[in-house]
Design a protein around this motif. Structure first.
Motif, PDB file in Angstrom:
ATOM      1  N   THR A 295       4.691  76.723 -44.164  1.00 57.73           N
ATOM      2  CA  THR A 295       5.061  78.142 -44.139  1.00 57.73           C
ATOM      3  C   THR A 295       5.082  78.670 -42.724  1.00 57.73           C
ATOM      4  O   THR A 295       6.013  79.396 -42.321  1.00 57.73           O
ATOM      5  N   ASP A 296       4.069  78.322 -41.926  1.00 59.74           N
ATOM      6  CA  ASP A 296       4.028  78.774 -40.536  1.00 59.74           C
ATOM      7  C   ASP A 296       5.207  78.211 -39.739  1.00 59.74           C
ATOM      8  O   ASP A 296       5.761  78.891 -38.867  1.00 59.74           O
ATOM      9  N   GLU A 297       5.595  76.991 -40.038  1.00 57.41           N
ATOM     10  CA  GLU A 297       6.752  76.379 -39.372  1.00 57.41           C
ATOM     11  C   GLU A 297       8.026  77.165 -39.704  1.00 57.41           C
ATOM     12  O   GLU A 297       8.867  77.413 -38.832  1.00 57.41           O
ATOM     13  N   VAL A 298       8.149  77.568 -40.959  1.00 54.64           N
ATOM     14  CA  VAL A 298       9.311  78.356 -41.382  1.00 54.64           C
ATOM     15  C   VAL A 298       9.337  79.701 -40.673  1.00 54.64           C
ATOM     16  O   VAL A 298      10.380  80.140 -40.169  1.00 54.64           O
ATOM     17  N   MET A 299       8.185  80.368 -40.594  1.00 54.81           N
ATOM     18  CA  MET A 299       8.138  81.689 -39.968  1.00 54.81           C
ATOM     19  C   MET A 299       8.435  81.600 -38.473  1.00 54.81           C
ATOM     20  O   MET A 299       9.077  82.500 -37.896  1.00 54.81           O
ATOM     21  N   THR A 300       8.003  80.534 -37.832  1.00 54.18           N
ATOM     22  CA  THR A 300       8.304  80.335 -36.413  1.00 54.18           C
ATOM     23  C   THR A 300       9.805  80.176 -36.214  1.00 54.18           C
ATOM     24  O   THR A 300      10.390  80.719 -35.263  1.00 54.18           O
ATOM     25  N   ALA A 301      10.445  79.448 -37.133  1.00 54.25           N
ATOM     26  CA  ALA A 301      11.892  79.253 -37.045  1.00 54.25           C
ATOM     27  C   ALA A 301      12.640  80.565 -37.272  1.00 54.25           C
ATOM     28  O   ALA A 301      13.633  80.857 -36.599  1.00 54.25           O
ATOM     29  N   ILE A 302      12.159  81.384 -38.210  1.00 54.42           N
ATOM     30  CA  ILE A 302      12.790  82.680 -38.464  1.00 54.42           C
ATOM     31  C   ILE A 302      12.645  83.584 -37.240  1.00 54.42           C
ATOM     32  O   ILE A 302      13.604  84.252 -36.831  1.00 54.42           O
ATOM     33  N   GLN A 303      11.472  83.582 -36.642  1.00 58.57           N
ATOM     34  CA  GLN A 303      11.232  84.428 -35.468  1.00 58.57           C
ATOM     35  C   GLN A 303      12.134  84.035 -34.315  1.00 58.57           C
ATOM     36  O   GLN A 303      12.615  84.897 -33.563  1.00 58.57           O
ATOM     37  N   ALA A 304      12.412  82.743 -34.189  1.00 60.32           N
ATOM     38  CA  ALA A 304      13.310  82.276 -33.129  1.00 60.32           C
ATOM     39  C   ALA A 304      14.733  82.785 -33.352  1.00 60.32           C
ATOM     40  O   ALA A 304      15.484  82.991 -32.391  1.00 60.32           O
ATOM     41  N   LEU A 305      15.101  83.007 -34.599  1.00 60.66           N
ATOM     42  CA  LEU A 305      16.444  83.497 -34.919  1.00 60.66           C
ATOM     43  C   LEU A 305      16.568  85.012 -34.750  1.00 60.66           C
ATOM     44  O   LEU A 305      17.641  85.518 -34.409  1.00 60.66           O
ATOM     45  N   THR A 306      15.482  85.730 -34.979  1.00 59.70           N
ATOM     46  CA  THR A 306      15.542  87.199 -34.967  1.00 59.70           C
ATOM     47  C   THR A 306      14.993  87.832 -33.701  1.00 59.70           C
ATOM     48  O   THR A 306      15.384  88.943 -33.346  1.00 59.70           O
ATOM     49  N   GLY A 307      14.066  87.142 -33.034  1.00 51.46           N
ATOM     50  CA  GLY A 307      13.421  87.732 -31.865  1.00 51.46           C
ATOM     51  C   GLY A 307      12.431  88.822 -32.217  1.00 51.46           C
ATOM     52  O   GLY A 307      11.973  89.563 -31.341  1.00 51.46           O
TER      53      GLY A 307
END
Length: 221
Positions: free
Chosen positions: A196-208
């Motif tokens: 889950t944390d890996e997914v959220m890190t990836a989302i944050q990289a897309l949205t800033g």
């Protein structure tokens, strides 16, 4: 059939009106089970992603969206049903698990599901800590997770607005996160948290978005 009809009408109409920027669409597998995990800024997100994705996506949606009264309530219910939304009672942990099971059934049938790991929409624009349902689904179905970043959807229908507005919208589909056998030897709870944390890190990289560092407290929603 109803989905195909609505999709064939709404997709070109909304794209002509809003002219959304859609990036990374080739990252979404055209077949086979896949989870689209997105940040959540507006109730309209559950329409934006299915209308941007290259295949049908079933989303969880709070049960209240299916029980509205009057003309607006009926229209909203019909639209959510048309895009394949799955109702979830957020006040019942058992009902929430049943809804996840419904998504798992979609995945096991080779379909695509969408989920908001934050659990509920962000009212301050920050990205909140993800709940582990997304990882549970991926680990059970042994399927990839495509992180999705949404920008601008909160401007289409801000909190309190009765009608949608014109706004610049960006939809970013990130590189799929493969599960495979990476977590076979990891305790279940830790595996769900790490994925889950890996997914959220990836989302944050897309949205800033600024990470909130805490879970989204629905009592303030």
């Amino acid at each position: 059939m109803f989905y195909r009809i609505v999709h064939s009408v709404l997709k070109p109409l909304t794209h002509a009106v809003y002219r959304p920027t859609i990036e990374g669409i080739d990252n979404v597998p055209r077949s086979g089970p896949v989870i689209l995990a997105s940040n959540h800024l507006s109730f309209i997100d559950s329409f934006v992603i299915p209308l941007a994705a290259p295949r049908q996506v079933a989303f969880l949606a709070k049960a209240e969206y299916f029980t509205g009264t009057g003309v607006s309530g009926t229209i909203r219910r019909e639209l959510f049903e048309a895009v394949g939304a799955i109702p979830v009672d957020r006040d019942s942990s058992r009902a929430a698990q049943q809804s996840l099971q419904a998504q798992l059934d979609v995945l096991r049938a080779g379909g695509a599901t969408g989920i908001y790991p934050e659990g509920t929409r962000s009212r301050d624009g920050r990205l909140y800590k993800g709940k582990t349902g997304v990882a549970w689904l991926a680990l059970e179905a042994r399927c990839p997770i495509v992180p999705v970043g949404l920008l601008g959807t909160e401007q289409i229908q801000p909190v309190g607005a009765s009608l949608p507005r014109l706004a610049k919208v960006v939809v970013r589909f990130g590189t799929p996160i493969q599960v495979g056998d990476r977590f076979d030897d990891v305790p279940a709870g830790r595996a769900r948290r790490e994925l889950t944390d890996e997914v959220m890190t990836a989302i944050q990289a897309l949205t800033g978005q600024e990470p909130a560092g805490v879970a989204n407290d629905r009592s303030t929603q």
